[in-house]
Design an enzyme around this catalytic site. Structure first.
Site, short mmCIF file in Angstrom:
data_model
loop_
_atom_site.label_atom_id
_atom_site.label_comp_id
_atom_site.label_asym_id
_atom_site.label_seq_id
_atom_site.Cartn_x
_atom_site.Cartn_y
_atom_site.Cartn_z
N LYS A 53 35.07 46.40 48.56
CA LYS A 53 33.66 46.69 48.89
C LYS A 53 33.41 46.51 50.39
CE LYS A 53 32.19 43.42 46.05
NZ LYS A 53 33.43 42.89 45.45
N ARG A 86 24.53 41.23 41.03
CA ARG A 86 25.68 40.74 40.30
C ARG A 86 25.33 40.27 38.90
NH1 ARG A 86 28.89 39.21 45.07
NH2 ARG A 86 30.92 38.51 44.33
N ARG A 89 44.23 38.28 52.10
CA ARG A 89 43.12 38.67 52.99
C ARG A 89 42.96 37.68 54.14
NH1 ARG A 89 37.50 39.79 50.41
NH2 ARG A 89 37.92 37.81 49.38
N ARG A 114 39.44 32.78 53.72
CA ARG A 114 38.19 32.26 53.16
C ARG A 114 38.46 31.08 52.24
NH1 ARG A 114 34.88 37.41 50.90
NH2 ARG A 114 34.73 36.06 49.08
N ARG A 139 36.62 33.79 39.74
CA ARG A 139 35.68 34.82 40.21
C ARG A 139 35.84 36.11 39.39
NH1 ARG A 139 37.49 34.59 46.16
NH2 ARG A 139 36.41 36.58 46.42
#
Ligand code: AP5
Ligand code: MG
Ligand code: ZN
Length: 219
Positions: free
Chosen positions: A13, A91, A130, A163, A174
């Protein structure tokens, strides 16, 4: 034009939002980024949100919806050409209903929902690799999209970090939270006739091309 980017963690996203912003007149409202900004500045909101995020849970709706309207109402012009990208919001069904209602109150609507179709097994690999820029938020991947110099942002030259919620255990949580609370939004928007599905397993450039092709067909 108001567009929601809907998909599981690691679906791409944020990556697509950055590409759209580079090439079009677009602004992004990314709830996760807003929370992380508040955490790094140690605001009350940040302190409240941190515990939920570190566990991989959703931050409660009452802390989330208002900040989206704060950001939305700050955007100067909302003509048909300007693209507003909702990244990571809504969400939950309640967030989606609050968004519909607030849009109506403002004489606006959600025009399209871009759903990223991605197999679960590649999400963990993407998220654990990431790296994000501490300064400008640009996103990289150690294998799929490495920066030119390891640990350094191509865009602004600042440091790249991992992160706090990108550990394997939190990622699994998640994904579970996405499946149990967010995935219902696929049907919610399909029923409204505004869902546009994109193959999120392709490369970032191919994802961007598919987004442009599909949006071109309907607008
Ligand atoms: P948030 O920051 O929104 O995280 P998320 O939804 O878990 O999604 P990610 O940012 O992890 O993934 P992405 O889809 O943006 O993927 P990206 O482009 O970075 O939310 C974090 C937390 O905040 C939540 O858990 C929750 O606690 C809270 N929160 C946020 N919004 C909330 C809300 N509305 N209500 C309640 N709580 C909320 O890509 C991932 C990696 O893959 C990158 O390394 C990238 O380089 C790579 N990649 C991307 N696309 C491709 C591709 N096509 N091919 C190969 N690699 C790719
Ligand atoms: Mg993101
Ligand atoms: Zn940067």
């Amino acid at each position: 034009m108001n567009i929601i980017l809907l998909g599981p963690p690691g679906a791409g996203k944020g990556t697509l939002a950055n590409k759209i912003k580079e090439e079009k007149d677009a602004v992004q409202i990314a709830t996760g980024d807003i929370f992380r900004y508040n955490i790094s500045n140690e605001t009350d909101l940040g302190l409240k949100a941190k515990a939920y995020m570190d566990r991989g849970d959703l931050v409660p709706d009452e802390l989330t919806v208002d900040l989206v309207w704060d950001a939305f109402d700050k955007i100067d012009s909302k003509d048909d050409k300007k693209i507003v990208l909702f990244d990571g919001f809504p969400r939950t069904i309640d967030q989606a209903k609050a968004l519909d209602l607030g849009m109506k109150e403002r004489g606006q609507k959600i025009d399209q929902v871009v759903y990223f179709d991605v197999d679960e097994d590649i999400l963990v690999e993407r998220i654990s690799g990431r790296r994000v820029c501490t300064n400008c938020g640009a996103t990289f991947h150690v294998k799929n999209n490495p920066p030119k110099v390891e640990g350094v942002c191509d865009v602004c030259g600042e440091k790249l970090i991992q992160r706090d919620d990108d550990t394997e255990k939190t990622v699994e949580k998640r994904i579970h939270v996405y499946n149990s609370q967010t995935a219902v939004l696929i049907d919610y928007y399909k029923d409204q006739g505004i869902l546009l599905s994109i193959d999120g397993t392709n490369s970032p450039d191919e994802v961007f091309d598919e987004f442009n092709d599909k949006l071109g067909e309907i607008s």
